[in-house]
Design an enzyme around this catalytic site. Structure first.
Site, PDB file in Angstrom:
ATOM      1  N   ASP A 153       0.859  -1.367   0.007  1.00 45.26           N
ATOM      2  CA  ASP A 153       0.130  -0.067  -0.213  1.00 45.26           C
ATOM      3  C   ASP A 153       0.868   1.157  -0.023  1.00 45.26           C
ATOM      4  O   ASP A 153       0.637   2.319   0.883  1.00 45.26           O
ATOM      5  CB  ASP A 153      -0.719   0.127   1.320  1.00 45.26           C
ATOM      6  CG  ASP A 153      -1.838  -1.458   1.390  1.00 45.26           C
ATOM      7  OD1 ASP A 153      -2.173  -2.005   0.241  1.00 45.26           O
ATOM      8  OD2 ASP A 153      -2.319  -1.894   2.611  1.00 45.26           O
ATOM      9  N   ARG A 209      -6.074  -2.002  -4.186  1.00 50.20           N
ATOM     10  CA  ARG A 209      -7.029  -2.576  -3.224  1.00 50.20           C
ATOM     11  C   ARG A 209      -7.842  -1.203  -2.582  1.00 50.20           C
ATOM     12  O   ARG A 209      -7.151  -0.369  -2.224  1.00 50.20           O
ATOM     13  CB  ARG A 209      -6.623  -3.572  -2.344  1.00 50.20           C
ATOM     14  CG  ARG A 209      -5.524  -3.110  -1.305  1.00 50.20           C
ATOM     15  CD  ARG A 209      -5.396  -4.344  -0.285  1.00 50.20           C
ATOM     16  NE  ARG A 209      -4.002  -3.848   0.942  1.00 50.20           N
ATOM     17  CZ  ARG A 209      -3.803  -4.444   1.752  1.00 50.20           C
ATOM     18  NH1 ARG A 209      -4.275  -6.022   1.778  1.00 50.20           N
ATOM     19  NH2 ARG A 209      -3.080  -4.141   2.666  1.00 50.20           N
ATOM     20  N   TRP A 211      -9.092   0.989   0.321  1.00 48.22           N
ATOM     21  CA  TRP A 211      -8.957   1.199   1.681  1.00 48.22           C
ATOM     22  C   TRP A 211     -10.331   1.890   1.943  1.00 48.22           C
ATOM     23  O   TRP A 211     -10.986   1.553   3.060  1.00 48.22           O
ATOM     24  CB  TRP A 211      -7.887   2.388   1.675  1.00 48.22           C
ATOM     25  CG  TRP A 211      -7.596   2.833   3.267  1.00 48.22           C
ATOM     26  CD1 TRP A 211      -8.132   2.091   4.219  1.00 48.22           C
ATOM     27  CD2 TRP A 211      -6.855   3.787   3.689  1.00 48.22           C
ATOM     28  NE1 TRP A 211      -7.704   2.687   5.367  1.00 48.22           N
ATOM     29  CE2 TRP A 211      -7.043   3.928   5.063  1.00 48.22           C
ATOM     30  CE3 TRP A 211      -6.108   4.778   2.937  1.00 48.22           C
ATOM     31  CZ2 TRP A 211      -6.402   4.635   6.131  1.00 48.22           C
ATOM     32  CZ3 TRP A 211      -5.712   5.749   3.908  1.00 48.22           C
ATOM     33  CH2 TRP A 211      -5.281   5.698   5.049  1.00 48.22           C
TER      34      TRP A 211
END
Length: 310
Positions: A153, A209, A211
């Site tokens: 991330d 992805r 959050w």
């Protein structure tokens, strides 16, 4: 309207970068240009919200290195934090210096750069850490020709940002995500767009992805090496987000851009849909992204640090 006749601050030997920032008057309305001479600066820097219109510049990114070793809270631990509006960073390396193996292990969060001000731009910078490298938090931001490195991330937050001709390098050794964008409702005009970028890495990773449930990420005209897994995206274990995220690609290329096995809830943009993502208009950049000033009112004091050790 800001005063285009800018001030340059050239701090004397012995001054650090934070002292130069602190010397800028609160609520100033002219561009202040702070030139940082080559060296390694072991500092934790904050550009306060009441000090807008600062440009902090090195001469080349490999030569001007701002390094820290803090970790933990993503909003408090950053090596470099920008809270002010109209900030520009040029030719700097901003990094987390790993002082122990535990700092770079699973779950260890060490932010190199946090950007929480509006209308911030970075040119030719290197931003380095492992997990959570760049907290692209809030506001409108522009990154040009920057190198951004991390494993998990490592570009995350809820800003409205354009990354143009940037190089993303993932240190992931499995299936970690590069991007974690946090858009939380369809009314938010936020999201990350990567235009003409390049993705490389050491093993494999996914592009992003969610959050936030309405996470928005777009890759346009970007080279993707075989580091990108065929599925491309991950739902972070919450299938309900598959119907609300906005994950799109347009004319990307390279072995990692093959979309035949992409998750069905990501899509390709049409040429018409992609138009808005091909210019700086999506962040209103034409009105605020500025070039280096040519005229200066005065020279007061260049930051110099001849240290070569951390």
């Amino acid at each position: 309207m800001i005063n285009q006749r800018s001030t340059t601050i050239l701090p004397k030997n012995g001054y650090d970068i934070q002292e130069a920032i602190d010397a800028v008057p609160s609520n100033n309305k002219e561009v202040v240009f702070i030139l940082v001479e080559p060296g390694i600066y072991n500092e934790k820097i904050v550009v306060p919200a009441d000090k807008p219109f600062i440009t902090l510049s090195g001469s080349k990114p490999n030569g001007t290195v701002i390094t820290g070793s803090d970790s933990g809270n993503i909003f408090e631990s950053a090596t470099f934090t920008v809270l002010a509006s109209d900030f520009v960073g040029r030719y700097l390396t901003i990094q987390v210096y790993i002082t122990s193996p535990c700092m770079c292990g699973p779950g260890a969060k060490a932010v190199a750069l946090r950007v929480s001000g509006d209308r911030a731009a970075f040119f030719g910078c290197r931003i380095l850490s492992y997990q959570d490298t760049l907290l692209d938090d809030t506001g409108r931001h522009y990154y040009s020709n920057c190198y951004i490195e991390g494993a998990v991330d490592f570009i995350f937050g809820n800003a409205a940002s354009l990354f143009e001709r940037c190089h993303l390098h993932t240190l992931s050794e499995g299936d970690a995500s590069i991007i974690a964008q946090r858009r939380e409702s369809p009314s938010e005009e936020t999201g990350f767009t990567f235009l003409g970028c390049k993705i490389t890495g050491v093993r494999t990773a996914v592009l992003g992805r969610p959050w936030g449930p309405y996470s928005r990420v777009i890759f346009v005209l970007t080279y993707m090496s075989n580091v990108i897994l065929p599925q491309g995206w991950d739902d972070w274990g919450d299938s309900s987000k598959q119907s609300t995220v906005f994950y799109r690609e347009y004319k990307c290329y390279g072995p990692g851009a093959n979309n035949r096995k992409r998750v069905e809830w990501s899509q390709l943009l049409t040429a018409k849909e992609a138009e808005i993502f091909l210019t700086k208009n999506m962040i209103g950049g034409k009105n605020w992204i500025r070039s280096t000033p040519k005229r200066f009112k005065k020279a007061s004091f260049a930051i110099s640090n001849n240290s070569t050790t951390h």
